[in-house]
Design an enzyme around this catalytic site. Sequence first.
Site, PDB file in Angstrom:
ATOM      1  N   TYR A  11       0.817  -1.214   0.000  1.00 46.15           N
ATOM      2  CA  TYR A  11       0.000   0.000   0.000  1.00 46.15           C
ATOM      3  C   TYR A  11       0.854   1.269   0.000  1.00 46.15           C
ATOM      4  O   TYR A  11       0.777   2.099  -0.915  1.00 46.15           O
ATOM      5  CB  TYR A  11      -0.890  -0.079   1.230  1.00 46.15           C
ATOM      6  CG  TYR A  11      -1.786   1.087   1.545  1.00 46.15           C
ATOM      7  CD1 TYR A  11      -2.506   1.745   0.565  1.00 46.15           C
ATOM      8  CD2 TYR A  11      -1.948   1.478   2.877  1.00 46.15           C
ATOM      9  CE1 TYR A  11      -3.356   2.792   0.899  1.00 46.15           C
ATOM     10  CE2 TYR A  11      -2.805   2.513   3.213  1.00 46.15           C
ATOM     11  CZ  TYR A  11      -3.507   3.174   2.224  1.00 46.15           C
ATOM     12  OH  TYR A  11      -4.348   4.194   2.563  1.00 46.15           O
ATOM     13  N   ASP A  31      10.007  -7.076  -3.536  1.00 48.01           N
ATOM     14  CA  ASP A  31       8.904  -7.503  -2.679  1.00 48.01           C
ATOM     15  C   ASP A  31       8.767  -9.014  -2.824  1.00 48.01           C
ATOM     16  O   ASP A  31       8.851  -9.531  -3.947  1.00 48.01           O
ATOM     17  CB  ASP A  31       7.601  -6.806  -3.090  1.00 48.01           C
ATOM     18  CG  ASP A  31       6.532  -6.838  -2.013  1.00 48.01           C
ATOM     19  OD1 ASP A  31       6.158  -7.950  -1.580  1.00 48.01           O
ATOM     20  OD2 ASP A  31       6.063  -5.763  -1.606  1.00 48.01           O
ATOM     21  N   TYR A 139       5.438  -5.929  17.515  1.00 47.97           N
ATOM     22  CA  TYR A 139       5.616  -5.115  16.309  1.00 47.97           C
ATOM     23  C   TYR A 139       6.399  -3.851  16.632  1.00 47.97           C
ATOM     24  O   TYR A 139       7.383  -3.522  15.961  1.00 47.97           O
ATOM     25  CB  TYR A 139       4.240  -4.785  15.728  1.00 47.97           C
ATOM     26  CG  TYR A 139       4.249  -3.728  14.647  1.00 47.97           C
ATOM     27  CD1 TYR A 139       4.974  -3.918  13.475  1.00 47.97           C
ATOM     28  CD2 TYR A 139       3.512  -2.553  14.799  1.00 47.97           C
ATOM     29  CE1 TYR A 139       4.975  -2.948  12.479  1.00 47.97           C
ATOM     30  CE2 TYR A 139       3.502  -1.591  13.811  1.00 47.97           C
ATOM     31  CZ  TYR A 139       4.229  -1.787  12.655  1.00 47.97           C
ATOM     32  OH  TYR A 139       4.219  -0.830  11.680  1.00 47.97           O
ATOM     33  N   ASN A 168      -1.893   6.087  11.901  1.00 46.36           N
ATOM     34  CA  ASN A 168      -2.746   5.194  11.109  1.00 46.36           C
ATOM     35  C   ASN A 168      -2.914   5.731   9.696  1.00 46.36           C
ATOM     36  O   ASN A 168      -3.540   6.775   9.496  1.00 46.36           O
ATOM     37  CB  ASN A 168      -4.115   5.024  11.783  1.00 46.36           C
ATOM     38  CG  ASN A 168      -4.066   4.036  12.926  1.00 46.36           C
ATOM     39  OD1 ASN A 168      -3.061   3.945  13.619  1.00 46.36           O
ATOM     40  ND2 ASN A 168      -5.133   3.294  13.115  1.00 46.36           N
ATOM     41  N   ARG A 282      -7.520  -6.434  22.176  1.00 44.95           N
ATOM     42  CA  ARG A 282      -6.396  -7.187  21.625  1.00 44.95           C
ATOM     43  C   ARG A 282      -5.153  -6.891  22.455  1.00 44.95           C
ATOM     44  O   ARG A 282      -4.902  -5.726  22.818  1.00 44.95           O
ATOM     45  CB  ARG A 282      -6.132  -6.805  20.172  1.00 44.95           C
ATOM     46  CG  ARG A 282      -7.240  -7.183  19.221  1.00 44.95           C
ATOM     47  CD  ARG A 282      -6.911  -6.792  17.797  1.00 44.95           C
ATOM     48  NE  ARG A 282      -6.701  -5.351  17.652  1.00 44.95           N
ATOM     49  CZ  ARG A 282      -6.599  -4.726  16.483  1.00 44.95           C
ATOM     50  NH1 ARG A 282      -6.700  -5.407  15.365  1.00 44.95           N
ATOM     51  NH2 ARG A 282      -6.410  -3.431  16.440  1.00 44.95           N
TER      52      ARG A 282
END
Length: 324
Positions: A11, A31, A139, A168, A282
């Site tokens: 993205y 990639d 992460y 974000n 989470r």
Amino acid sequence: MKLLVTGGAGYVGATVARMARDAGHQVVIVDDLSRNDDRQVPSGVVFARLRVHDIADVLTAEAGFDAVLHFAGLIAAGESMAHPEWHWDNNTRASLALLDAMRAAEVGKLVFSSTAAVYGEPTELPLTETSPTNPVNTYGDTKLAVDRAIASYTRTGALGATSLRYFNVAGAHACDDGIMIGERHDPETHLIPLALDAALGHRDKLSLFGDDYPTADGTCVRDYIHITDLARAHLLALDAIEPGEHNIYNLGNGIGFSNLQVVQAVREVTGAQFDVENAPRRPGDPATLYASSDLAHSELGWKPEKPDIADIVADAWAFHRTHR
């Protein structure tokens, strides 16, 4: 310049690669397509399907690269808690291989895709580049480790680097030729595309993870930045790199939107009503993250042009309803 773009089928990577190509740079994308396909790889670039662990096969002195923009890696915080080994391997071990290959090939410029997750639960808001780093998920741990490795490598004087700490990222980038680049993660974990899936009827309901956070409506609060604004910052950062310096910039709007506010924006933009369920928190999700990007404004001349959540959702919707 001749640029190597890792993760350039993704993205953010594909958007930056296209902007770089349009700005006249020669672009090579690497990639492994483990989480993407090649649909968003722009025309007019060289593409190599390769893991970053093996980047030295492409990144050689003879290849003549001037700089690297490093996007490749895993991004799902929840997954990182369940499978830390995947993230340490793909985010940290691979990045160390990249740094070693750059050193051997004498490539002296690096722009690194870092993250707000390095800050963990904030002790102050908005977050600045000097805020304490204390990740609460694997992460964030892996990305902070790479930031620290980059700082170490720049002390040799042979490398200049910039780490861009994203908040974000959302929306879609509309290219001049009518092509749009948007989110196509597999698996998808980001709120806006998941909500748009629900609006399209592609999922029965949308799950929001946690409704008991210490926020106004009990759901997580995040800073959303438009993909086009984010991508522009990478080329500005590339131009500003100086040998021996490692600069860090937050990229956000300085505004926090809760998960419920995002859901409401999706409903208003799409005109669709869909079911929302509350699910347990989470592991590794901070309650609130939003940024001050004053340093990027003053040193890079960068400022978001699309800060409104409704505009971000509208662009994501234009992509999502025709490409999902």
